[in-house]
Design a protein around this motif. Structure first.
Motif, PDB file in Angstrom:
ATOM      1  N   PHE A  64       0.851  -1.195   0.000  1.00 32.32           N
ATOM      2  CA  PHE A  64       0.000   0.000   0.000  1.00 32.32           C
ATOM      3  C   PHE A  64       0.882   1.239   0.000  1.00 32.32           C
ATOM      4  CE2 PHE A  64       0.676  -1.474   4.313  1.00 32.32           C
ATOM      5  CZ  PHE A  64       1.138  -0.334   4.962  1.00 32.32           C
ATOM      6  N   GLY A  65       0.289   2.357  -0.352  1.00 31.65           N
ATOM      7  CA  GLY A  65       1.013   3.623  -0.364  1.00 31.65           C
ATOM      8  C   GLY A  65       0.660   4.480   0.830  1.00 31.65           C
ATOM      9  N   VAL A  66       1.635   5.233   1.293  1.00 32.31           N
ATOM     10  CA  VAL A  66       1.439   6.205   2.371  1.00 32.31           C
ATOM     11  C   VAL A  66       1.947   7.542   1.839  1.00 32.31           C
ATOM     12  CG1 VAL A  66       2.026   6.860   4.730  1.00 32.31           C
ATOM     13  CG2 VAL A  66       1.734   4.437   4.154  1.00 32.31           C
ATOM     14  N   GLU A  67       1.034   8.461   1.635  1.00 32.39           N
ATOM     15  CA  GLU A  67       1.355   9.752   1.032  1.00 32.39           C
ATOM     16  C   GLU A  67       2.531  10.435   1.744  1.00 32.39           C
ATOM     17  OE1 GLU A  67       1.012  12.534  -1.878  1.00 32.39           O
ATOM     18  OE2 GLU A  67      -0.300  10.795  -1.732  1.00 32.39           O
ATOM     19  N   ARG A  68       2.537  10.406   3.037  1.00 36.65           N
ATOM     20  CA  ARG A  68       3.554  11.075   3.847  1.00 36.65           C
ATOM     21  C   ARG A  68       4.964  10.505   3.598  1.00 36.65           C
ATOM     22  NH1 ARG A  68       1.860   9.147   7.871  1.00 36.65           N
ATOM     23  NH2 ARG A  68       3.503   7.765   8.542  1.00 36.65           N
ATOM     24  N   LEU A  69       5.051   9.258   3.155  1.00 39.00           N
ATOM     25  CA  LEU A  69       6.338   8.607   2.945  1.00 39.00           C
ATOM     26  C   LEU A  69       6.896   8.816   1.533  1.00 39.00           C
ATOM     27  CD1 LEU A  69       5.653   5.189   4.739  1.00 39.00           C
ATOM     28  CD2 LEU A  69       6.673   7.268   5.691  1.00 39.00           C
ATOM     29  N   THR A  71       8.796  10.313  -1.462  1.00 30.45           N
ATOM     30  CA  THR A  71       9.955  11.183  -1.620  1.00 30.45           C
ATOM     31  C   THR A  71      10.153  11.558  -3.079  1.00 30.45           C
ATOM     32  OG1 THR A  71      11.400   9.244  -1.700  1.00 30.45           O
ATOM     33  CG2 THR A  71      11.151  10.341   0.430  1.00 30.45           C
ATOM     34  N   HIS A  72      10.082  10.566  -3.993  1.00 30.74           N
ATOM     35  CA  HIS A  72      10.225  10.819  -5.426  1.00 30.74           C
ATOM     36  C   HIS A  72       9.816   9.566  -6.201  1.00 30.74           C
ATOM     37  CE1 HIS A  72      13.884   8.799  -4.178  1.00 30.74           C
ATOM     38  NE2 HIS A  72      14.009   8.381  -5.412  1.00 30.74           N
ATOM     39  N   GLY A  73       9.421   9.751  -7.432  1.00 26.99           N
ATOM     40  CA  GLY A  73       9.077   8.625  -8.295  1.00 26.99           C
ATOM     41  C   GLY A  73       7.677   8.092  -8.088  1.00 26.99           C
ATOM     42  N   MET A  74       7.234   7.304  -9.064  1.00 28.31           N
ATOM     43  CA  MET A  74       5.863   6.806  -9.081  1.00 28.31           C
ATOM     44  C   MET A  74       5.561   5.854  -7.924  1.00 28.31           C
ATOM     45  SD  MET A  74       3.678   4.858 -12.060  1.00 28.31           S
ATOM     46  CE  MET A  74       4.404   5.796 -13.351  1.00 28.31           C
ATOM     47  N   SER A  75       6.493   4.960  -7.595  1.00 26.48           N
ATOM     48  CA  SER A  75       6.224   3.992  -6.524  1.00 26.48           C
ATOM     49  C   SER A  75       6.710   4.483  -5.163  1.00 26.48           C
ATOM     50  CB  SER A  75       6.881   2.642  -6.855  1.00 26.48           C
ATOM     51  OG  SER A  75       8.276   2.793  -6.933  1.00 26.48           O
ATOM     52  N   SER A  76       7.096   5.727  -5.112  1.00 24.23           N
ATOM     53  CA  SER A  76       7.553   6.310  -3.852  1.00 24.23           C
ATOM     54  C   SER A  76       6.423   6.264  -2.821  1.00 24.23           C
ATOM     55  CB  SER A  76       7.978   7.757  -4.096  1.00 24.23           C
ATOM     56  OG  SER A  76       8.423   8.349  -2.918  1.00 24.23           O
ATOM     57  N   GLY A  77       6.766   5.937  -1.595  1.00 21.06           N
ATOM     58  CA  GLY A  77       5.767   5.868  -0.529  1.00 21.06           C
ATOM     59  C   GLY A  77       5.098   4.517  -0.402  1.00 21.06           C
ATOM     60  N   ALA A  78       5.440   3.572  -1.287  1.00 23.34           N
ATOM     61  CA  ALA A  78       4.842   2.234  -1.229  1.00 23.34           C
ATOM     62  C   ALA A  78       5.519   1.416  -0.130  1.00 23.34           C
ATOM     63  CB  ALA A  78       4.973   1.535  -2.569  1.00 23.34           C
ATOM     64  N   VAL A  79       4.698   0.756   0.685  1.00 24.68           N
ATOM     65  CA  VAL A  79       5.178  -0.062   1.801  1.00 24.68           C
ATOM     66  C   VAL A  79       4.867  -1.522   1.517  1.00 24.68           C
ATOM     67  CG1 VAL A  79       4.848  -0.549   4.265  1.00 24.68           C
ATOM     68  CG2 VAL A  79       4.888   1.820   3.453  1.00 24.68           C
ATOM     69  N   SER A  80       5.832  -2.381   1.816  1.00 17.91           N
ATOM     70  CA  SER A  80       5.676  -3.816   1.640  1.00 17.91           C
ATOM     71  C   SER A  80       5.494  -4.493   2.994  1.00 17.91           C
ATOM     72  CB  SER A  80       6.911  -4.411   0.946  1.00 17.91           C
ATOM     73  OG  SER A  80       6.860  -5.822   1.007  1.00 17.91           O
ATOM     74  N   PRO A  81       4.271  -4.856   3.356  1.00 21.89           N
ATOM     75  CA  PRO A  81       4.077  -5.569   4.621  1.00 21.89           C
ATOM     76  C   PRO A  81       4.892  -6.860   4.681  1.00 21.89           C
ATOM     77  CG  PRO A  81       1.973  -4.845   3.766  1.00 21.89           C
ATOM     78  CD  PRO A  81       2.992  -4.605   2.685  1.00 21.89           C
TER      79      PRO A  81
END
Length: 99
Positions: A64-69, A71-81
């Motif tokens: 999932f993505g977290v807007e606050r995280l 930084t740059h690029g399309m997949s930026s902010g994506a978290v891998s549980p």
């Protein structure tokens, strides 16, 4: 010892682009928390802060993505549980007993 100290050495490999940003955020959030007595207590603290930081419980399996995280690029902010369940949290908990 503070919990944040076990976050000093970062993993060589991450899951997704938001994971290193989340790692550093958790380190900062846990800066004033004393190391608990047991590895199980440490795991619970990390999982609780993960949920507070991401808005998702550690049991949430899909990335999932977290807007606050972002930084740059399309997949930026994506978290891998999966990274956190299989590598990140086990690595941190393994550092519990190390001086």
């Amino acid at each position: 010892m503070k919990v944040s100290e076990i976050f000093e050495e970062e993993p060589a490999q991450w899951g997704l682009r938001g994971d290193p940003v989340l790692w550093r955020e958790l380190k900062a959030r846990l800066n004033d928390i004393e190391m608990p007595e047991s590895p199980d207590e440490l795991k619970k603290i990390i999982e609780r802060e993960y949920e507070v930081s991401t808005g998702h419980p550690i049991s949430h399996e899909d990335s999932f993505g977290v807007e606050r995280l972002k930084t740059h690029g399309m997949s930026s902010g994506a978290v891998s549980p999966q990274f956190w369940v299989k590598r990140g949290i086990p690595l941190l908990v393994s550092r519990h007993a190390k001086p």
